[in-house]
Design an enzyme around this catalytic site. Structure first.
Site, mmCIF file in Angstrom:
data_model
loop_
_atom_site.group_PDB
_atom_site.id
_atom_site.type_symbol
_atom_site.label_atom_id
_atom_site.label_comp_id
_atom_site.label_asym_id
_atom_site.label_seq_id
_atom_site.Cartn_x
_atom_site.Cartn_y
_atom_site.Cartn_z
ATOM 1 N N ALA A 37 0.818 -1.224 0.000
ATOM 2 C CA ALA A 37 0.000 0.000 0.000
ATOM 3 C C ALA A 37 0.846 1.267 0.000
ATOM 4 O O ALA A 37 0.358 2.341 -0.343
ATOM 5 C CB ALA A 37 -0.918 0.011 1.220
ATOM 6 N N TYR A 59 5.374 2.594 24.638
ATOM 7 C CA TYR A 59 4.380 2.888 23.610
ATOM 8 C C TYR A 59 4.241 4.385 23.361
ATOM 9 O O TYR A 59 4.904 4.930 22.495
ATOM 10 C CB TYR A 59 3.011 2.219 23.898
ATOM 11 C CG TYR A 59 2.215 2.161 22.626
ATOM 12 C CD1 TYR A 59 2.198 1.036 21.835
ATOM 13 C CD2 TYR A 59 1.572 3.304 22.131
ATOM 14 C CE1 TYR A 59 1.558 1.022 20.602
ATOM 15 C CE2 TYR A 59 0.926 3.308 20.905
ATOM 16 C CZ TYR A 59 0.914 2.159 20.154
ATOM 17 O OH TYR A 59 0.287 2.159 18.935
ATOM 18 N N ALA A 72 -0.533 -1.661 9.687
ATOM 19 C CA ALA A 72 0.461 -1.874 10.742
ATOM 20 C C ALA A 72 1.590 -2.635 10.074
ATOM 21 O O ALA A 72 1.418 -3.775 9.645
ATOM 22 C CB ALA A 72 -0.123 -2.691 11.887
HETATM 23 P P1 NAI Z 1 -2.851 -6.024 11.977
HETATM 24 O O1 NAI Z 1 -1.446 -6.472 11.942
HETATM 25 O O2 NAI Z 1 -3.904 -6.965 12.408
HETATM 26 O O3 NAI Z 1 -3.301 -5.497 10.499
HETATM 27 C C1 NAI Z 1 -2.456 -4.808 9.655
HETATM 28 C C2 NAI Z 1 -3.019 -4.754 8.245
HETATM 29 O O4 NAI Z 1 -2.105 -3.989 7.441
HETATM 30 C C3 NAI Z 1 -3.143 -6.114 7.534
HETATM 31 O O5 NAI Z 1 -4.304 -6.118 6.720
HETATM 32 C C4 NAI Z 1 -1.908 -6.172 6.637
HETATM 33 O O6 NAI Z 1 -2.063 -6.970 5.470
HETATM 34 C C5 NAI Z 1 -1.810 -4.713 6.258
HETATM 35 N N1 NAI Z 1 -0.470 -4.315 5.794
HETATM 36 C C6 NAI Z 1 0.695 -4.322 6.478
HETATM 37 N N2 NAI Z 1 1.693 -3.844 5.696
HETATM 38 C C7 NAI Z 1 1.126 -3.513 4.500
HETATM 39 C C8 NAI Z 1 1.620 -2.978 3.286
HETATM 40 N N3 NAI Z 1 2.884 -2.624 3.123
HETATM 41 N N4 NAI Z 1 0.738 -2.822 2.276
HETATM 42 C C9 NAI Z 1 -0.565 -3.155 2.380
HETATM 43 N N5 NAI Z 1 -1.091 -3.650 3.523
HETATM 44 C C10 NAI Z 1 -0.248 -3.840 4.560
HETATM 45 O O7 NAI Z 1 -2.849 -4.669 12.818
HETATM 46 P P2 NAI Z 1 -3.890 -3.960 13.805
HETATM 47 O O8 NAI Z 1 -3.497 -4.242 15.196
HETATM 48 O O9 NAI Z 1 -5.287 -4.168 13.365
HETATM 49 O O10 NAI Z 1 -3.466 -2.442 13.562
HETATM 50 C C11 NAI Z 1 -4.127 -1.565 12.684
HETATM 51 C C12 NAI Z 1 -4.008 -0.153 13.233
HETATM 52 O O11 NAI Z 1 -4.661 -0.086 14.499
HETATM 53 C C13 NAI Z 1 -2.548 0.280 13.464
HETATM 54 O O12 NAI Z 1 -2.405 1.630 13.134
HETATM 55 C C14 NAI Z 1 -2.386 0.083 14.965
HETATM 56 O O13 NAI Z 1 -1.390 0.912 15.521
HETATM 57 C C15 NAI Z 1 -3.776 0.501 15.449
HETATM 58 N N6 NAI Z 1 -4.125 0.049 16.800
HETATM 59 C C16 NAI Z 1 -3.883 -1.233 17.217
HETATM 60 C C17 NAI Z 1 -4.185 -1.607 18.508
HETATM 61 C C18 NAI Z 1 -3.928 -2.999 18.998
HETATM 62 O O14 NAI Z 1 -3.947 -3.206 20.210
HETATM 63 N N7 NAI Z 1 -3.750 -3.957 18.148
HETATM 64 C C19 NAI Z 1 -4.784 -0.649 19.460
HETATM 65 C C20 NAI Z 1 -5.086 0.631 18.895
HETATM 66 C C21 NAI Z 1 -4.738 0.967 17.609
#
Ligand code: NAI
Length: 396
Positions: A111, A234, A139
């Protein structure tokens, strides 16, 4: 083939298609039961295959009947080698969406690159016309800058001084002390380059320049705040600087969107077990104590509950969206409530290898971790031979 979990640290190298299918179905079921949300109709989710992004795609499609385009970076299966969970999740998401006559197409690739942005633009132009909502939920540990070709790596380090605190190896339940050396050199800048707001803004600028944003367009990116306990690693660490940058970018994007009445938001979400959060030291211990307390109080939520509530009680109520003093949406309100945080802080002092399975929700943590990869999912027969070669319908 029979697929079993193969873990290495906080990574699982295999994924189970039927478990991923069941997870997706459970999330769809949850959203449908909660009822219709009068939300956006044409939605682009960047980071759509797991965690909060997948939950956002499911809530848009099955809560608001939205057409969705999902962008993610996942590995398809090859003979004898299962796909990554996001690939299976998307395959089954699309299948379920198509069954209900919902438009759902996906783009698998980086992306951060110009190529994937261009592919997405072409798809929107051909199929949807304009977009009402962009969810930015990437992420990633690395980013290759699309203009300079520089490869940035993000790090999870404190800033200024070494940070020492407790952590848990959630596989063994061993509580130990971990020391993390402070950021050095370009660590902060590199982490901001990967997880800050630059790429989010690039996406929105590109879509706007192509005239693909509808009036009243919204975009939402996800952030985290968390308690004092985890602050050094964090919110006041390298990743926190990236989140500061992401949050500041929301204001810049909103300024650019004024002429179409659009707005950019950051939603601060709850700490949850996802592939991204399992990688951060100290956080797994915090999460296992947090989950125990929130479950006891009956206020525990997973990704889908969080996002369903974000949509139905914040984004699409028809009223003004409530924001905190820094202009952010707070859907981490239950996690951050005083009574929950006081109890976590107390248990934190007491937590040892011996008592963690009692005072914390180590089982819940482990279960959620394996669930991410489609394992330990209720109703799935793991002794049954399965076909690992599952395709994403729109990518065939
Ligand atoms: P996750 O690891 O479950 O999902 C990440 C997504 O990004 C996946 O769909 C993956 O395929 C995609 N991705 C990664 N690199 C990519 C690239 N280069 N190109 C295209 N797609 C790519 O992560 P999660 O935990 O759902 O995190 C999503 C957001 O939420 C992040 O910004 C994170 O900081 C935030 N967040 C997470 C929390 C947690 O406790 N897990 C809490 C609050 C916010």
């Amino acid at each position: 083939m029979i697929i079993e979990p193969k873990t290495r640290g906080f990574i699982c190298l295999t994924a189970h298609p039927m478990g991923c299918e069941q997870n997706v179905k459970n999330q769809i079921e949850y959203v449908k039961k909660k009822g219709v949300i009068n939300g956006a109709k044409n939605v682009l989710v960047i980071g759509a295959s797991t965690g909060f992004g997948l939950a956002s795609r499911i809530t848009s499609a099955f809560g608001s009947g939205a057409s969705t385009i999902g962008v993610f970076f996942d590995k398809p299966a090859s003979e004898g080698r299962p796909a990554s969970p996001g690939f299976y999740n998307t395959a089954f998401f699309e299948k379920e969406a198509h069954k209900e006559g919902l438009y759902a197409k996906s783009i698998n690739g980086d992306a951060f690159s110009n190529e994937i942005k261009q592919q997405t633009i072409n798809l929107i132009k051909n199929d949807l016309g304009k977009i009402d909502l962009v969810i930015y939920s990437l992420a990633s540990p690395v980013r290759v800058h699309p203009e300079t070709g520089v490869r940035y790596k993000s790090v999870l380090k404190p800033i200024g001084e070494e940070f020492t605190n407790k952590t848990v190896d959630f596989h063994t339940g061993t509580v130990s002390e971990v020391s993390i050396k402070p950021a050095e050199g370009d660590d902060i800048e590199n982490t901001v380059a990967v997880m800050g707001g630059e790429d989010w803004k690039l996406w929105i600028d590109t879509l706007k320049n192509e005239d693909l944003l509808a009036d009243d367009f919204k975009t939402v990116a996800y952030s985290y705040v968390g308690p004092k306990l985890t602050e050094p690693v964090y919110r006041k660490g390298t990743i926190g600087r990236a989140k500061d940058d992401l949050e500041a970018t929301a204001f810049k994007i909103s300024d650019d969107l004024k002429e179409i009445g659009g707005k950019a938001y950051v939603s601060v979400n709850k700490a949850l077990v996802t592939q991204a959060s399992s990688a951060i030291p100290v956080i797994p211990l915090y999460i296992s104590l947090l989950f125990k307390i929130m479950k006891e109080k009956g206020i525990h939520e997973g990704c889908i509950e969080q996002i369903q509530r974000l949509y139905s009680e914040r984004l699409f109520t028809g009223n003004e969206i409530p924001l905190d003093e820094k202009g952010r949406i707070r859907i981490d309100d239950l996690e951050m409530s005083t009574d929950v945080q006081e109890e976590v802080a107390k248990l934190w002092e007491e937590a040892t290898t011996e008592n963690l399975s009692k005072i914390g929700d180590l089982e819940g943590y482990k279960n959620d971790f394996f669930n991410l990869f489609g394992f330990k999912v209720k109703g799935v027969d793991y002794d049954k031979d399965v076909n690992e070669l599952v395709n994403i319908p729109s990518l065939q």
